[in-house]
Design a protein around this motif. Structure first.
Motif, PDB file in Angstrom:
ATOM      1  N   GLU A  90      13.621  -2.009   0.526  1.00 35.11           N
ATOM      2  CA  GLU A  90      15.155  -1.981   1.798  1.00 35.11           C
ATOM      3  C   GLU A  90      15.065  -0.552   2.004  1.00 35.11           C
ATOM      4  OE1 GLU A  90      18.663  -3.934   0.440  1.00 35.11           O
ATOM      5  OE2 GLU A  90      17.095  -6.093   0.592  1.00 35.11           O
ATOM      6  N   ASN A  91      14.563   0.371   1.881  1.00 34.30           N
ATOM      7  CA  ASN A  91      14.314   1.981   1.832  1.00 34.30           C
ATOM      8  C   ASN A  91      13.893   2.295   3.379  1.00 34.30           C
ATOM      9  OD1 ASN A  91      13.335   4.564   2.201  1.00 34.30           O
ATOM     10  ND2 ASN A  91      13.314   5.128   0.399  1.00 34.30           N
ATOM     11  N   PRO A  92      15.221   2.825   4.187  1.00 36.70           N
ATOM     12  CA  PRO A  92      14.878   3.371   5.319  1.00 36.70           C
ATOM     13  C   PRO A  92      13.453   3.460   5.497  1.00 36.70           C
ATOM     14  CG  PRO A  92      17.297   4.073   4.855  1.00 36.70           C
ATOM     15  CD  PRO A  92      16.216   3.480   3.063  1.00 36.70           C
ATOM     16  N   TYR A  93      12.440   5.016   5.263  1.00 35.51           N
ATOM     17  CA  TYR A  93      11.753   4.572   5.067  1.00 35.51           C
ATOM     18  C   TYR A  93      10.522   3.091   5.416  1.00 35.51           C
ATOM     19  CZ  TYR A  93       6.937   7.513   5.631  1.00 35.51           C
ATOM     20  OH  TYR A  93       6.284   7.636   5.339  1.00 35.51           O
ATOM     21  N   ILE A  94      10.858   2.341   4.697  1.00 37.06           N
ATOM     22  CA  ILE A  94      10.323   0.772   4.110  1.00 37.06           C
ATOM     23  C   ILE A  94      10.093   0.453   5.701  1.00 37.06           C
ATOM     24  CG2 ILE A  94       9.391  -1.374   2.973  1.00 37.06           C
ATOM     25  CD1 ILE A  94       8.406   1.711   2.371  1.00 37.06           C
ATOM     26  N   LEU A  95      11.464   0.380   6.546  1.00 37.58           N
ATOM     27  CA  LEU A  95      12.123  -0.204   7.621  1.00 37.58           C
ATOM     28  C   LEU A  95      10.815  -0.244   8.878  1.00 37.58           C
ATOM     29  CD1 LEU A  95      15.623  -1.264   6.444  1.00 37.58           C
ATOM     30  CD2 LEU A  95      13.972  -2.248   6.245  1.00 37.58           C
ATOM     31  N   PHE A  96      11.125   1.646   8.147  1.00 38.55           N
ATOM     32  CA  PHE A  96      11.127   1.972   9.293  1.00 38.55           C
ATOM     33  C   PHE A  96       8.957   1.576   9.969  1.00 38.55           C
ATOM     34  CE2 PHE A  96      13.268   6.665   9.257  1.00 38.55           C
ATOM     35  CZ  PHE A  96      14.758   5.610   9.601  1.00 38.55           C
ATOM     36  N   LEU A  97       8.229   1.840   8.892  1.00 40.80           N
ATOM     37  CA  LEU A  97       6.747   1.230   8.490  1.00 40.80           C
ATOM     38  C   LEU A  97       7.480   0.167   9.641  1.00 40.80           C
ATOM     39  CD1 LEU A  97       4.119   2.541   7.061  1.00 40.80           C
ATOM     40  CD2 LEU A  97       4.939   0.261   5.262  1.00 40.80           C
ATOM     41  N   ILE A  98       8.224  -0.816   9.188  1.00 36.25           N
ATOM     42  CA  ILE A  98       7.715  -2.088   9.479  1.00 36.25           C
ATOM     43  C   ILE A  98       7.986  -2.354  11.380  1.00 36.25           C
ATOM     44  CG2 ILE A  98       8.460  -4.889   9.446  1.00 36.25           C
ATOM     45  CD1 ILE A  98       8.761  -3.969   6.509  1.00 36.25           C
TER      46      ILE A  98
ATOM     47  N   LEU B 145      17.401   0.896  14.765  1.00 35.83           N
ATOM     48  CA  LEU B 145      16.516   2.232  15.507  1.00 35.83           C
ATOM     49  C   LEU B 145      17.454   3.286  15.910  1.00 35.83           C
ATOM     50  CD1 LEU B 145      16.148  -1.245  18.070  1.00 35.83           C
ATOM     51  CD2 LEU B 145      14.476   0.000  16.328  1.00 35.83           C
ATOM     52  N   GLU B 146      18.765   3.731  16.232  1.00 37.23           N
ATOM     53  CA  GLU B 146      18.985   4.663  16.988  1.00 37.23           C
ATOM     54  C   GLU B 146      19.507   5.388  15.512  1.00 37.23           C
ATOM     55  OE1 GLU B 146      23.322   4.282  17.205  1.00 37.23           O
ATOM     56  OE2 GLU B 146      23.410   2.584  18.678  1.00 37.23           O
ATOM     57  N   TYR B 147      19.256   5.407  14.219  1.00 42.08           N
ATOM     58  CA  TYR B 147      18.825   5.810  12.878  1.00 42.08           C
ATOM     59  C   TYR B 147      17.148   6.643  12.692  1.00 42.08           C
ATOM     60  CZ  TYR B 147      18.800   7.426   8.454  1.00 42.08           C
ATOM     61  OH  TYR B 147      18.222   8.114   7.438  1.00 42.08           O
ATOM     62  N   LYS B 148      16.279   5.410  13.299  1.00 43.82           N
ATOM     63  CA  LYS B 148      15.255   5.985  13.265  1.00 43.82           C
ATOM     64  C   LYS B 148      15.118   5.915  14.142  1.00 43.82           C
ATOM     65  CE  LYS B 148      11.028   3.737  13.667  1.00 43.82           C
ATOM     66  NZ  LYS B 148      10.042   3.975  14.545  1.00 43.82           N
ATOM     67  N   ASN B 149      15.568   6.695  15.446  1.00 43.36           N
ATOM     68  CA  ASN B 149      15.123   7.065  16.381  1.00 43.36           C
ATOM     69  C   ASN B 149      15.767   8.743  15.931  1.00 43.36           C
ATOM     70  OD1 ASN B 149      14.488   8.600  18.691  1.00 43.36           O
ATOM     71  ND2 ASN B 149      16.142   8.392  19.423  1.00 43.36           N
ATOM     72  N   TRP B 150      16.647   9.012  15.674  1.00 38.56           N
ATOM     73  CA  TRP B 150      17.469  10.553  14.738  1.00 38.56           C
ATOM     74  C   TRP B 150      16.601  11.117  14.439  1.00 38.56           C
ATOM     75  CZ3 TRP B 150      19.335  11.532  10.262  1.00 38.56           C
ATOM     76  CH2 TRP B 150      19.776  12.669   9.687  1.00 38.56           C
TER      77      TRP B 150
ATOM     78  N   ASP C 143       0.589  -1.570   0.200  1.00 37.52           N
ATOM     79  CA  ASP C 143      -0.350   0.226  -0.455  1.00 37.52           C
ATOM     80  C   ASP C 143       0.771   1.335   0.196  1.00 37.52           C
ATOM     81  OD1 ASP C 143      -2.284  -1.419  -0.332  1.00 37.52           O
ATOM     82  OD2 ASP C 143      -2.466  -1.317   1.966  1.00 37.52           O
ATOM     83  N   ARG C 144       1.316   1.385   0.744  1.00 37.18           N
ATOM     84  CA  ARG C 144       2.643   2.306   0.931  1.00 37.18           C
ATOM     85  C   ARG C 144       3.767   2.854  -0.613  1.00 37.18           C
ATOM     86  NH1 ARG C 144       4.120   5.839   4.713  1.00 37.18           N
ATOM     87  NH2 ARG C 144       1.859   5.695   5.134  1.00 37.18           N
ATOM     88  N   ILE C 145       4.308   1.743  -0.309  1.00 30.78           N
ATOM     89  CA  ILE C 145       5.180   1.715  -1.837  1.00 30.78           C
ATOM     90  C   ILE C 145       4.289   2.034  -3.220  1.00 30.78           C
ATOM     91  CG2 ILE C 145       6.997   0.453  -3.996  1.00 30.78           C
ATOM     92  CD1 ILE C 145       7.486  -0.800  -0.860  1.00 30.78           C
ATOM     93  N   TYR C 146       3.067   1.240  -3.191  1.00 27.99           N
ATOM     94  CA  TYR C 146       2.709   1.846  -4.858  1.00 27.99           C
ATOM     95  C   TYR C 146       1.535   3.049  -4.553  1.00 27.99           C
ATOM     96  CZ  TYR C 146      -0.198   1.037  -8.589  1.00 27.99           C
ATOM     97  OH  TYR C 146      -1.131   0.622  -9.266  1.00 27.99           O
ATOM     98  N   SER C 147       1.482   3.957  -3.336  1.00 26.41           N
ATOM     99  CA  SER C 147       0.659   4.993  -3.040  1.00 26.41           C
ATOM    100  C   SER C 147       2.025   5.790  -3.979  1.00 26.41           C
ATOM    101  CB  SER C 147       0.057   5.290  -1.852  1.00 26.41           C
ATOM    102  OG  SER C 147       0.712   6.099  -0.982  1.00 26.41           O
ATOM    103  N   ASP C 148       3.275   5.941  -3.091  1.00 19.03           N
ATOM    104  CA  ASP C 148       4.810   6.670  -3.218  1.00 19.03           C
ATOM    105  C   ASP C 148       4.673   6.917  -4.845  1.00 19.03           C
ATOM    106  OD1 ASP C 148       4.491   7.521  -0.774  1.00 19.03           O
ATOM    107  OD2 ASP C 148       6.298   5.693  -0.177  1.00 19.03           O
TER     108      ASP C 148
END
Length: 123
Positions: A75-83, A114-119, A46-51
């Protein structure tokens, strides 16, 4: 004229879904419950298709790029954050192990994620 029209559009969402499903099922290797994996696959699709739809309209010169799924985008960080957020929202007890499997990471790499996500979320 008809040939040009069919080539100048985004492939159907079901194509994105089947590619994403094949990718995650291969990585999960039966280590993640199928019901949970299907939810992740749907959420990511849903996210990738909408993007892609948004980018396809927003960047006409890049339409070829956004007409079919580029597997690197999974494997984009944004998708990893989503998961990661999905697991947190669901209070999945095995979230750390499941994430490491899906992200192809070891303990140290996952901690850095997780550190990168938090940052990223607090910058």
């Amino acid at each position: 004229m008809l040939f040009w029209k069919t080539k100048n559009r985004i492939e159907p969402k079901r194509e994105f879904y089947s590619k994403i499903k094949e990718y995650y099922i291969g990585i999960a290797d039966n280590q993640i419950p199928m019901k949970l994996l299907n939810e992740i696959i749907s959420k990511v699709t849903d996210r990738i298709y909408s993007d892609y739809k948004r980018f396809w309209k927003q960047y006409p010169k890049s339409r070829k790029r956004y007409s079919t799924l580029k597997m690197d985008d999974i494997e984009n960080p944004y998708i990893l954050f989503l998961i990661t957020d999905f697991f947190e929202e669901r209070n999945i007890t095995e979230s750390r192990n499941f994430s490491k499997i899906l992200f192809k990471m070891n303990e140290e790499e996952f901690d850095k994620h997780l550190e990168y996500k938090n940052w990223y979320e607090t910058k």
